[in-house]
Design a protein around this motif. Structure first.
Motif, mmCIF file in Angstrom:
data_model
loop_
_atom_site.group_PDB
_atom_site.id
_atom_site.type_symbol
_atom_site.label_atom_id
_atom_site.label_comp_id
_atom_site.label_asym_id
_atom_site.label_seq_id
_atom_site.Cartn_x
_atom_site.Cartn_y
_atom_site.Cartn_z
ATOM 1 N N SER A 75 0.905 -1.240 0.047
ATOM 2 C CA SER A 75 -0.013 -0.085 0.106
ATOM 3 C C SER A 75 0.970 1.357 0.053
ATOM 4 O O SER A 75 1.872 1.055 0.266
ATOM 5 C CB SER A 75 -0.801 0.143 1.164
ATOM 6 N N SER A 76 0.262 2.477 -0.181
ATOM 7 C CA SER A 76 1.018 3.569 -0.235
ATOM 8 C C SER A 76 1.499 3.996 1.411
ATOM 9 O O SER A 76 0.881 3.468 2.137
ATOM 10 C CB SER A 76 0.077 4.704 -1.012
ATOM 11 N N THR A 77 2.364 4.972 1.114
ATOM 12 C CA THR A 77 3.123 5.434 2.402
ATOM 13 C C THR A 77 1.846 6.484 3.071
ATOM 14 O O THR A 77 1.085 7.146 2.432
ATOM 15 C CB THR A 77 4.486 5.848 2.242
ATOM 16 N N ASN A 78 2.287 6.835 4.329
ATOM 17 C CA ASN A 78 1.522 7.997 4.921
ATOM 18 C C ASN A 78 2.008 9.096 4.207
ATOM 19 O O ASN A 78 1.043 10.058 4.327
ATOM 20 C CB ASN A 78 1.925 8.078 6.316
ATOM 21 N N ARG A 79 3.241 9.573 3.913
ATOM 22 C CA ARG A 79 3.447 10.722 3.305
ATOM 23 C C ARG A 79 2.705 10.646 1.840
ATOM 24 O O ARG A 79 2.118 11.921 1.538
ATOM 25 C CB ARG A 79 4.798 10.696 2.799
ATOM 26 N N GLU A 80 2.350 9.589 1.137
ATOM 27 C CA GLU A 80 1.619 9.891 -0.201
ATOM 28 C C GLU A 80 0.178 10.135 0.170
ATOM 29 O O GLU A 80 -0.482 10.755 -0.588
ATOM 30 C CB GLU A 80 1.780 8.510 -0.970
ATOM 31 N N LYS A 81 -0.383 9.581 1.200
ATOM 32 C CA LYS A 81 -1.682 9.675 1.580
ATOM 33 C C LYS A 81 -1.887 11.214 2.059
ATOM 34 O O LYS A 81 -2.949 11.668 1.874
ATOM 35 C CB LYS A 81 -1.998 8.629 2.721
ATOM 36 N N ALA A 82 -0.831 11.620 2.882
ATOM 37 C CA ALA A 82 -1.121 12.861 3.291
ATOM 38 C C ALA A 82 -1.094 13.994 2.055
ATOM 39 O O ALA A 82 -1.633 14.875 2.058
ATOM 40 C CB ALA A 82 0.184 13.221 4.224
ATOM 41 N N ARG A 83 -0.356 13.938 1.058
ATOM 42 C CA ARG A 83 -0.106 14.466 -0.066
ATOM 43 C C ARG A 83 -1.474 14.463 -0.751
ATOM 44 O O ARG A 83 -1.995 15.663 -1.472
ATOM 45 C CB ARG A 83 1.123 13.925 -0.806
ATOM 46 N N ASN A 84 -2.122 13.399 -0.953
ATOM 47 C CA ASN A 84 -3.400 13.521 -1.565
ATOM 48 C C ASN A 84 -4.522 13.587 -0.721
ATOM 49 O O ASN A 84 -5.611 13.617 -1.079
ATOM 50 C CB ASN A 84 -3.561 11.992 -2.135
ATOM 51 N N LYS A 85 -4.328 14.219 0.524
ATOM 52 C CA LYS A 85 -5.406 14.370 1.327
ATOM 53 C C LYS A 85 -6.101 15.773 1.253
ATOM 54 O O LYS A 85 -5.346 16.687 0.789
ATOM 55 C CB LYS A 85 -4.844 14.354 3.132
ATOM 56 N N PRO A 86 -7.545 15.870 1.134
ATOM 57 C CA PRO A 86 -8.341 17.110 0.953
ATOM 58 C C PRO A 86 -7.584 18.278 1.868
ATOM 59 O O PRO A 86 -7.344 17.780 3.104
ATOM 60 C CB PRO A 86 -9.589 16.668 1.136
ATOM 61 N N LEU A 87 -7.709 19.453 1.321
ATOM 62 C CA LEU A 87 -7.173 20.375 2.036
ATOM 63 C C LEU A 87 -7.931 20.622 3.437
ATOM 64 O O LEU A 87 -7.441 21.077 4.565
ATOM 65 C CB LEU A 87 -7.322 21.643 1.278
ATOM 66 N N MET A 88 -9.186 20.895 3.334
ATOM 67 C CA MET A 88 -10.189 21.038 4.498
ATOM 68 C C MET A 88 -10.101 19.924 5.561
ATOM 69 O O MET A 88 -10.072 20.303 6.887
ATOM 70 C CB MET A 88 -11.785 21.132 3.812
ATOM 71 N N MET A 89 -9.670 18.893 5.072
ATOM 72 C CA MET A 89 -9.347 17.911 6.236
ATOM 73 C C MET A 89 -7.848 18.114 6.694
ATOM 74 O O MET A 89 -7.773 17.830 7.945
ATOM 75 C CB MET A 89 -9.378 16.379 5.682
ATOM 76 N N ALA A 90 -6.799 18.545 5.952
ATOM 77 C CA ALA A 90 -5.522 18.671 6.186
ATOM 78 C C ALA A 90 -5.341 19.721 7.421
ATOM 79 O O ALA A 90 -4.510 19.789 8.308
ATOM 80 C CB ALA A 90 -4.580 18.821 5.223
ATOM 81 N N ILE A 91 -5.969 20.803 7.143
ATOM 82 C CA ILE A 91 -6.131 22.036 8.181
ATOM 83 C C ILE A 91 -6.594 21.710 9.450
ATOM 84 O O ILE A 91 -6.162 22.532 10.321
ATOM 85 C CB ILE A 91 -6.742 23.351 7.449
ATOM 86 N N HIS A 92 -7.375 20.850 9.676
ATOM 87 C CA HIS A 92 -8.017 20.208 10.718
ATOM 88 C C HIS A 92 -7.411 19.116 11.483
ATOM 89 O O HIS A 92 -7.768 18.540 12.517
ATOM 90 C CB HIS A 92 -9.487 20.100 10.764
ATOM 91 N N SER A 93 -6.315 18.560 11.090
ATOM 92 C CA SER A 93 -5.188 17.655 11.490
ATOM 93 C C SER A 93 -4.625 18.009 12.766
ATOM 94 O O SER A 93 -4.421 19.262 12.833
ATOM 95 C CB SER A 93 -4.418 17.184 10.487
ATOM 96 N N ASN A 94 -4.136 16.943 13.493
ATOM 97 C CA ASN A 94 -3.484 17.291 14.716
ATOM 98 C C ASN A 94 -2.156 17.803 14.584
ATOM 99 O O ASN A 94 -1.866 18.665 15.211
ATOM 100 C CB ASN A 94 -3.480 15.876 15.553
ATOM 101 N N LYS A 95 -1.539 17.455 13.226
ATOM 102 C CA LYS A 95 -0.400 18.110 13.296
ATOM 103 C C LYS A 95 -0.378 19.736 12.947
ATOM 104 O O LYS A 95 0.509 20.182 13.519
ATOM 105 C CB LYS A 95 0.259 17.269 12.084
#
Length: 784
Positions: free
Chosen positions: A736-756
């Protein structure tokens, strides 16, 4: 029922494509409808014989023009259905395009429509290639850029297709005659020259396109005969300098800007464009989603880029076959020099250098003597002259072994005075000595002893280029004429060669070659191959001939070694009968005369027996060596593959000699063999030079992009692909794909609310400072 017929007729009249479809299905049933449209076409055609009415509106003209174009297409499409009615259609389209027979020439879209339909008639075999090309060739200088490109590709494709299986000599003669006439039509004009803007462009439009067609057909291998070369040779003396330049570049084997100005595919460098496309596709695949389709597109772009790079690298440096096919090259060279000297004030320097290059290559290839060229070129032999390296190359290429030395001696003095003195830079001195060396390589007798000794002293120079150039001049005269060198400069090999024999004077031809150099290496190679094939058996008598070659020697009597050394008659078996064959009329005195001759010869042999014993061994060894060399040539017809193998064996033997400590002589022989391998098929004395050979050894310049990428690709050969394959599909067991690849394809509205991201916003000032300091330290470490 009547109403439907009326509506059907109106529909057919207004919809020409539909009527065209119906006519092709049933020509007999719709002949009346076709005649209606054909009569309309003829009436509009007649209007082309007169000028448009002065009071007519532009709107009506546009409508009639559009309708006329539709009718031309309709009649052309239906021409095969009614060949008798439309038999005059090709002549009508020709008159419309060329403006003959009192018809006004078409312009704009109507001209493009007529050309397109004329090509369609050729594809349907309504007309032949001759009629099509006789119409399209004169249109090249008259039409727009887009239509010109279409006409050009159509002409080239038609000629290439007609000569694909067998040569269509009738078509080739007619087209070559048309091109010859296009060039000859402007030969009577006055030469304007190309100094200044807008000069020399009034005449020569047709001639320019004729030269371009000849160049393309020669490059594609469609036309390779002497008549094609004669067309380009005529264009070299055209009054228009642009036509001259295009024809000269045809012989020099390079493309001109004029050749590319109307080619849309060459407006930008193809390699740069392909590389930009590859980079763009890689960027898209790196920042966004991609699948198999994008991967295939990227691979296709990369293959296209590599293909264009190979085509660019395989560019021909000189069109040597065209130079060989020149008719009367002496007259051609004299006219070329006359053109150069007569219009010296009107031509630019670039154009004069082009003419010099062509003249020098013709002189070198055909060993011509145009003596005025050397007195003309002397005024350009200054180190501050623009394009002086090209002029020096042209000078060296024009010299050959039949050039009189007294003509070249002033040129050598001029080169030494202008280029080789302490007041100029090291690169200038190296270029001057290299130029003198190349001239003397072709004609050694033009050098003077005092000047040679002065030039050789530059071998002590601290500059590498100058020392290498002087050393090359010294090595040259050690080989060609060591008598001109001082005793301390000759060396052991040159001194021994000077004792053995003198250098042939000017005008003497070289000795005929005795045998093939290195043929014994090829024979030993064949023997070793036969030994391996027979399981290690090394019987020279049985393996002297191949099985295939022995069949060709059946029923032939081969002399033995004893018989070949004997001067007496050989006894021939005649089954008990003695035959005496003689041309003498007195047959009775023959036995007595024969016995007297034999007794006299026996006495002479006894007297000379002691003297002969001293040279028996030498003669036997020489005869054996000659027989060994010539025997392989008698057994086997050497093919080009055999000669290629022979060159490889000679190169390998030279390398072994150098490794075993053969000395400087072995190194020079190896260098000569490697140089001959790089220039296969070219005579060492008459091969074409480059600017790098005149400039000599120089400091390594900075690599451009292509050279850097080539070195990178060579370094990656045979090495596994670096980098991690984690989560990649290219590895053996896809995961399967790595976490970095998943984070790159993650929608922007979900990314801004991530814990990081939230923790970064809530970080204290101290945490931000520590993170910034850690980033700065990491950057510093990465730089060292």
């Amino acid at each position: 029922m009547v109403k439907s017929r009326v509506s059907r007729g109106i529909l057919l009249t207004n919809n020409l494509p539909q009527l065209q479809n119906l006519i092709k299905r049933d020509p007999v049933a719709y002949k009346e409808e076709f005649m209606v449209q054909y009569n309309h076409y003829v009436s509009l055609l007649r209007l082309q014989t007169v000028a448009p009415a002065a009071g007519s509106s532009s709107t009506s003209n546009e409508k009639s023009t559009e309708l006329f174009g539709e009718l031309i297409t309709f009649v052309s499409q239906c021409a095969t259905c009614y060949p008798t009615i439309t038999k005059e259609l090709p002549q009508q389209l020709r008159a419309l395009l060329l403006g003959t027979e009192g018809v006004m020439a078409l312009t704009g879209d109507l001209r493009e429509t007529a050309v397109r339909n004329l090509v369609m008639l050729r594809n349907k075999d309504v007309i032949d290639s001759v009629e099509l090309l006789q119409t399209l060739l004169p249109l090249l200088p008259q039409v727009s850029k887009d239509l010109r490109s279409t006409i050009r590709s159509t002409i080239l494709t038609d000629i290439k297709t007609s000569n694909q299986r067998t040569k269509n000599h009738r078509l080739n003669r007619i087209v070559q005659g048309l091109l010859f006439g296009m060039i000859e039509s402007g030969m009577g004009a006055e030469v304007v020259g190309n100094k200044g803007k807008g000069k020399g462009k009034e005449q020569g439009g047709e001639a320019m396109w004729a030269v371009m067609m000849v160049r393309e057909l020669w490059r594609k291998g469609v036309w390779t005969d002497a008549k094609t070369v004669s067309i380009a040779a005529l264009a070299v003396f055209h009054p228009n300098t642009k036509v001259q330049s295009a024809a000269i570049h045809f012989f020099l084997g390079s493309d001109t800007d004029a050749d590319r100005e109307d080619d849309s595919s060459d407006e930008e460098d193809a390699v740069v464009t392909s590389r930009r496309n590859v980079k763009g596709m890689e960027h898209k695949m790196g920042v966004g989603k991609h699948g198999r389709k994008q991967q295939r597109q990227l691979e296709k772009l990369k293959s296209g880029l590599s293909k264009k790079r190979k085509e660019k690298a395989a560019a021909i440096s000189v069109n040597f076959p065209a130079l060989e096919l020149l008719n009367d090259p002496q007259t051609f060279g004299e006219k070329l020099y006359d053109n150069l000297s007569r219009y010296d004030k009107q031509y630019t320097l670039e154009h004069k250098v082009l003419i010099m290059q062509l003249l020098s290559r013709v002189m070198g290839a055909h060993k011509l003597c145009v003596l005025g060229f050397y007195s003309y070129v002397i005024k350009y032999l200054t180190y501050h002259q623009l394009q002086v390296t090209l002029i020096l190359v042209a000078l060296a290429q024009s010299v050959h072994e039949l050039t009189p030395p007294d003509v070249l001696t002033p040129v050598i003095r001029k080169l030494a005075q202008e280029f080789v003195h302490p007041g100029v830079g090291a690169e200038v001195i190296a270029a001057g000595i290299n130029s003198i060396r190349e001239v003397c390589r072709r004609q050694p007798w033009c050098m003077e002893e005092d000047l040679l000794s002065d030039l050789i002293e530059y071998k002590k120079s601290k500059d590498k280029g100058v020392a290498t150039a002087a050393g090359g001049l010294l090595s040259l005269f050690r080989e060609v004429n060591p008598g001109m060198l001082k005793r301390r400069d000759r060396g052991k090999t040159a001194s021994m060669g000077l004792i053995d024999g003198q250098v042939p004077e000017f005008g003497r031809t070289k000795e005929v070659a005795d045998g093939i150099d290195g043929l014994e290496l090829l024979e030993e190679h064949f023997k070793s191959m036969r030994k391996e094939a027979n399981g290690g058996v090394s019987d020279d008598e049985e393996l002297e001939l191949d099985e295939d070659d022995e069949a060709g020697w059946d029923n032939w009597d081969v002399e033995s070694e004893d018989d070949s050394d004997s001067d007496e008659w050989n006894d021939v078996s005649s089954d008990g009968e003695d035959f005496e064959i003689s041309d003498s009329e007195d047959e009775d005195d023959k036995p007595k005369a024969k016995k007297a001759r034999l007794s006299k010869k026996a006495d002479a042999d006894e007297d000379e027996d002691d003297d002969a014993k001293s040279v028996v061994s030498t003669a036997t060894s020489t005869a054996t060596e000659v027989r060994k060399i010539s025997l392989l040539a008698q057994q086997k017809i050497l093919t080009p593959a055999d000669f290629a193998l022979l060159n490889e064996l000679k190169l390998k033997a030279a390398q072994n000699a150098v490794e075993q400590g053969g000395g400087s002589a072995a190194k020079r022989k190896l260098a000569a063999l490697e140089a001959s391998k790089r220039s296969v098929g070219e005579d060492e004395q008459n091969r074409f030079l480059t600017e790098s050979e005149i400039l000599g050894a120089r400091k390594r310049t900075k690599q451009d992009y292509e050279e850097r990428m080539e070195s990178i690709r060579k370094g990656r050969e045979g090495r596994e692909k670096f980098g991690s394959l984690k989560g990649k599909k290219m590895k053996d067991a896809p995961s399967s794909s790595t976490n970095r690849e998943k984070a790159r394809n993650k929608p922007l509205m979900m990314a801004i609310h991530s814990n990081k991201v939230v923790q970064k916003k809530k970080a204290s000032l101290r945490d931000k400072q520590m993170r910034l300091r850690a980033a700065v330290e990491k950057q510093k470490k990465s730089k060292f």
